[in-house]
Scaffold this motif. Structure first.
Motif, PDB file in Angstrom:
ATOM      1  N   GLY A 140       0.792  -1.218   0.000  1.00  0.00           N
ATOM      2  CA  GLY A 140       0.000   0.000   0.000  1.00  0.00           C
ATOM      3  C   GLY A 140       0.826   1.270   0.000  1.00  0.00           C
ATOM      4  O   GLY A 140       0.303   2.356   0.268  1.00  0.00           O
ATOM      5  N   TYR A 141       2.127   1.140  -0.314  1.00  0.00           N
ATOM      6  CA  TYR A 141       3.003   2.306  -0.325  1.00  0.00           C
ATOM      7  C   TYR A 141       3.056   2.918  -1.724  1.00  0.00           C
ATOM      8  O   TYR A 141       3.016   2.202  -2.727  1.00  0.00           O
ATOM      9  CB  TYR A 141       4.420   1.918   0.107  1.00  0.00           C
ATOM     10  N   ALA A 142       3.184   4.227  -1.776  1.00  0.00           N
ATOM     11  CA  ALA A 142       3.364   4.928  -3.052  1.00  0.00           C
ATOM     12  C   ALA A 142       4.861   5.093  -3.298  1.00  0.00           C
ATOM     13  O   ALA A 142       5.578   5.595  -2.431  1.00  0.00           O
ATOM     14  CB  ALA A 142       2.670   6.289  -3.024  1.00  0.00           C
ATOM     15  N   TYR A 143       5.307   4.681  -4.479  1.00  0.00           N
ATOM     16  CA  TYR A 143       6.738   4.653  -4.794  1.00  0.00           C
ATOM     17  C   TYR A 143       7.086   5.809  -5.720  1.00  0.00           C
ATOM     18  O   TYR A 143       6.497   5.953  -6.797  1.00  0.00           O
ATOM     19  CB  TYR A 143       7.067   3.314  -5.451  1.00  0.00           C
ATOM     20  N   PHE A 144       8.041   6.643  -5.292  1.00  0.00           N
ATOM     21  CA  PHE A 144       8.449   7.804  -6.067  1.00  0.00           C
ATOM     22  C   PHE A 144       9.959   7.757  -6.333  1.00  0.00           C
ATOM     23  O   PHE A 144      10.751   8.262  -5.539  1.00  0.00           O
ATOM     24  CB  PHE A 144       8.098   9.102  -5.332  1.00  0.00           C
TER      25      PHE A 144
END
Length: 253
Positions: A140-144
């Motif tokens: 559920g993590y957003a990867y940037f």
């Protein structure tokens, strides 16, 4: 008359030159201040790390330092809530480490140079990197990810991307907007803190002691926030709870 004009002209030019020097010195002080904040943050992370995480924090962190100094610190204003080499265990039991993790909103930031990450990458390493990205998504993590070239040449574009991410993911889900105004605003303020106290709540929302107690009690019960430390009679502080994190990440209904 000519000499007077020459004198005035010279004085104006000296003034402009002086302003240029002052502005340059101010910029230099700002750079040094950011470098000092980042250095202290890294040292603190190392002191609390152990095992493989500590080994990774002892390696070359030039990309991470640039990410923190040029991008994240200017956008967030502080490094509260950030972790370096944050450990995440995948569904297959394999441990992976996120270069920079922003815990309140579940954001993963990384910076890579072209040569070590593309030109010299092996097939096994490439497959491992794909697995890492899947693990971030499943958690559920957003990867940037950012390239070193982007941070060098297009820093404003990078900052706009992070601001947009905060606007979409951290500040405006449907479930968040449905909360009472004080609960919603408290979650937004708490997103930038690893821990907060009733005094912080009063200052943030400009409300009294009684309203603060009622607000905290209600949000604890609904798992929007959770206590940190303290005793049976008194809480030491608070942080975002499971439900609060879900709403800030845009997962609330």
């Amino acid at each position: 008359m000519g000499s007077k004009r020459l004198f005035v002209f010279g004085a104006k030019n000296v003034g402009k030159a002086g302003m240029v020097v002052v502005k340059r010195e101010v910029r230099q002080l700002a750079v040094e201040a950011k470098a000092s904040i980042v250095a202290a943050f890294i040292e603190k992370q190392r002191k609390t790390a152990k095992g493989q995480r500590l080994e990774m924090l002892q390696r070359d962190l030039s990309g991470t330092i640039k990410l923190l100094t040029d991008l994240l610190l200017p956008v967030f204003g502080s490094l509260e809530g950030f972790h370096l080499e944050y450990e995440i265990v995948g569904t297959n039991g394999v441990k992976i480490y996120a270069d920079v993790f922003y815990e309140p909103l579940g954001l993963v930031f990384e910076c890579d140079g072209y040569v070590p990450h593309v030109e010299l990458i092996t097939r096994d390493r490439f497959s491992f990197e794909r697995m890492r990205v899947r693990t971030f998504a499943l958690g559920g993590y957003a990867y940037f990810p950012f390239s070193r070239d982007e941070l060098d040449k297009k820093i404003e574009m990078c900052r706009r991307a992070v601001y947009e991410a905060l606007g979409r993911r951290g500040r405006g889900g449907e479930g968040l907007r449905e909360l009472p105004v004080h609960e919603r605003e408290l979650l937004r303020m708490a997103a930038d803190s690893t821990m907060f106290t009733p005094k912080d709540v009063r200052n943030w929302l400009d409300i009294g002691h009684r309203k603060t107690r009622e607000l905290i009690a209600s949000m604890k019960q609904s798992q929007l926030i959770t206590r940190v430390g303290g005793s049976d009679c008194r809480d030491f502080g608070y942080k975002l709870g499971v439900k609060g994190k879900e709403l800030l990440r845009g997962g609330g209904s």
